[in-house]
Design an enzyme around this catalytic site. Structure first.
Site, PDB file in Angstrom:
ATOM      1  N   GLU A 154      32.493  23.067  14.180  1.00  0.00           N
ATOM      2  CA  GLU A 154      32.586  22.596  15.563  1.00  0.00           C
ATOM      3  C   GLU A 154      31.219  22.486  16.242  1.00  0.00           C
ATOM      4  O   GLU A 154      31.140  22.384  17.459  1.00  0.00           O
ATOM      5  CB  GLU A 154      33.478  23.546  16.372  1.00  0.00           C
ATOM      6  N   ASP A 157      46.828  27.985  24.194  1.00  0.00           N
ATOM      7  CA  ASP A 157      47.626  26.837  23.767  1.00  0.00           C
ATOM      8  C   ASP A 157      49.035  27.287  23.395  1.00  0.00           C
ATOM      9  O   ASP A 157      49.207  28.293  22.674  1.00  0.00           O
ATOM     10  CB  ASP A 157      46.981  26.150  22.574  1.00  0.00           C
ATOM     11  N   GLY A 211      36.024  24.378  24.968  1.00  0.00           N
ATOM     12  CA  GLY A 211      35.015  23.345  25.132  1.00  0.00           C
ATOM     13  C   GLY A 211      34.701  23.009  26.583  1.00  0.00           C
ATOM     14  O   GLY A 211      35.532  23.194  27.488  1.00  0.00           O
ATOM     15  N   GLU A 270      47.576  29.724  20.033  1.00  0.00           N
ATOM     16  CA  GLU A 270      46.292  30.405  19.902  1.00  0.00           C
ATOM     17  C   GLU A 270      45.615  30.556  21.256  1.00  0.00           C
ATOM     18  O   GLU A 270      45.958  29.871  22.220  1.00  0.00           O
ATOM     19  CB  GLU A 270      45.361  29.646  18.950  1.00  0.00           C
ATOM     20  N   SER A 273      39.544  23.493  17.322  1.00  0.00           N
ATOM     21  CA  SER A 273      39.429  22.042  17.519  1.00  0.00           C
ATOM     22  C   SER A 273      40.271  21.248  16.529  1.00  0.00           C
ATOM     23  O   SER A 273      39.948  20.105  16.210  1.00  0.00           O
ATOM     24  CB  SER A 273      37.962  21.585  17.437  1.00  0.00           C
ATOM     25  N   ARG A 321      41.289  29.716  27.196  1.00  0.00           N
ATOM     26  CA  ARG A 321      42.342  28.712  27.286  1.00  0.00           C
ATOM     27  C   ARG A 321      43.391  29.068  26.251  1.00  0.00           C
ATOM     28  O   ARG A 321      43.063  29.369  25.098  1.00  0.00           O
ATOM     29  CB  ARG A 321      41.787  27.314  27.002  1.00  0.00           C
ATOM     30  N   TYR A 332      38.797  14.386  20.547  1.00  0.00           N
ATOM     31  CA  TYR A 332      37.441  14.059  20.974  1.00  0.00           C
ATOM     32  C   TYR A 332      37.157  12.553  20.953  1.00  0.00           C
ATOM     33  O   TYR A 332      36.009  12.138  20.837  1.00  0.00           O
ATOM     34  CB  TYR A 332      36.436  14.826  20.101  1.00  0.00           C
ATOM     35  N   ASN A 347      41.773  30.404  22.925  1.00  0.00           N
ATOM     36  CA  ASN A 347      40.406  29.947  22.716  1.00  0.00           C
ATOM     37  C   ASN A 347      39.508  30.713  23.684  1.00  0.00           C
ATOM     38  O   ASN A 347      39.523  30.440  24.888  1.00  0.00           O
ATOM     39  CB  ASN A 347      40.305  28.447  22.982  1.00  0.00           C
TER      40      ASN A 347
END
Length: 309
Positions: free
Chosen positions: A20, A252, A271, A265, A145, A250, A211, A267
């Protein structure tokens, strides 16, 4: 917003050695730009294999970690900064190590009674038989990611999916695929900022989809029944706290048509690119990009108490 670090030397650590690193470069560049615009003395520090970054961060007063993935988000850099005595943003060593390792995070959540899809680990060195019904999601145990992630519909495509995950980690996580909505929750401090549904224009939220501008649709707030919305916010914050995350994160999730919430998960270093989820959620909550970055920087600290005799 004026933080305690406004007249100090702020290092922004980016790059790294993970899959990443390209996203980390984008995050780090954007963070450097906004902090300079707000009057901070910023030193960009690129983490590479040579180790010179450790010398550079010694000359800073605080580090904003803009790394993603292994050897950055997994507690290794956090531990180094603890030894150097340089405060840093985000979670500490333990939380970072737990968060990056998806099977370990799931074990912690299960101890706390938090919902997560059924799962198993398949090791490259000693592959075990698949025990879950199809469809399943196969992913590396310690990447983010959506790197190396495959949705597997039948036994015929399991082997190549495992091989793809093993390219990035010798341990693959296999979990039951949960049909429904992909909803991500942004957390700042000890508060859930909001929940956003992310709709992929493709089979799933792959690296390329995430992305590439225009390949995802964002619904803010997530269109959920009030009770379900409250529940996903509560579960996300509980998942963050169970792993002892600090500063921000964050979370998910997947939410079924019946309103059942499943944790995927956390994070701990999400990002900060122009397409990233957390800045969108924060903006909907009233924090623009610069305010969010400063709020995270304000919470920078050392996490391990230094005992003296």
């Amino acid at each position: 917003m004026m933080t305690q670090w406004h007249n100090k030397r702020v290092g922004v650590l980016f790059g790294g050695l993970s899959a990443e690193r390209e996203i980390s470069h984008l995050s780090g560049t954007a963070i450097c730009t906004i902090l300079r615009e707000r009057g901070y003395a910023v030193t960009p520090v690129e983490l590479g294999a040579s180790g010179t970054w450790m010398v550079q961060v010694r000359d800073t007063d605080v580090v904003f970690i803009a790394l993603h993935g292994k050897l950055g988000e997994d507690g290794t850099v956090q531990g180094t900064l603890e030894l150097l005595g340089v405060p840093y943003t985000g979670s500490g060593v333990l939380a970072s190590a737990l968060e990056i390792n998806k099977p370990m995070a799931k074990r912690v959540w299960q101890v706390y009674g938090l919902p997560t899809p059924a799962w198993q680990v398949i090791e490259k060195a000693h592959p075990a038989a698949m025990t879950l019904p199809y469809p399943v999601v196969v992913k590396p145990s310690t990447e983010g990611s959506s790197v190396g992630v495959t949705i597997v519909q039948s036994a015929e495509t399991l082997a190549p999916a495992l091989a793809e995950a093993w390219r990035f980690d010798p341990q693959a996580l296999v979990e039951t695929y949960i049909p429904g909505k992909e909803v991500t929750v942004g957390i700042l401090g000890e508060q859930a900022l909001g929940a956003m549904e992310v709709i992929a224009k493709g089979e799933f939220h792959s690296y390329d989809v995430k992305y590439t501008a225009g390949r995802e649709e964002f619904l803010l707030p997530a269109p959920l029944l009030p009770a379900v919305y409250d529940r996903v916010m509560q579960i996300a914050l509980a998942a963050h706290s169970a792993l002892e995350c600090r500063g921000y994160s964050r979370v998910d999730t997947r939410i079924t048509e019946q309103g059942d919430v499943f944790l995927l998960e956390v994070n701990s270093l999400p990002g900060f690119t122009g397409l990233s989820y957390l800045p969108r959620i924060a903006a909907h909550a009233g924090l623009d990009y610069g305010d969010l970055v400063e709020a995270i920087l304000q919470r920078a600290t050392l996490h391990i108490h230094r005992s003296t005799r």
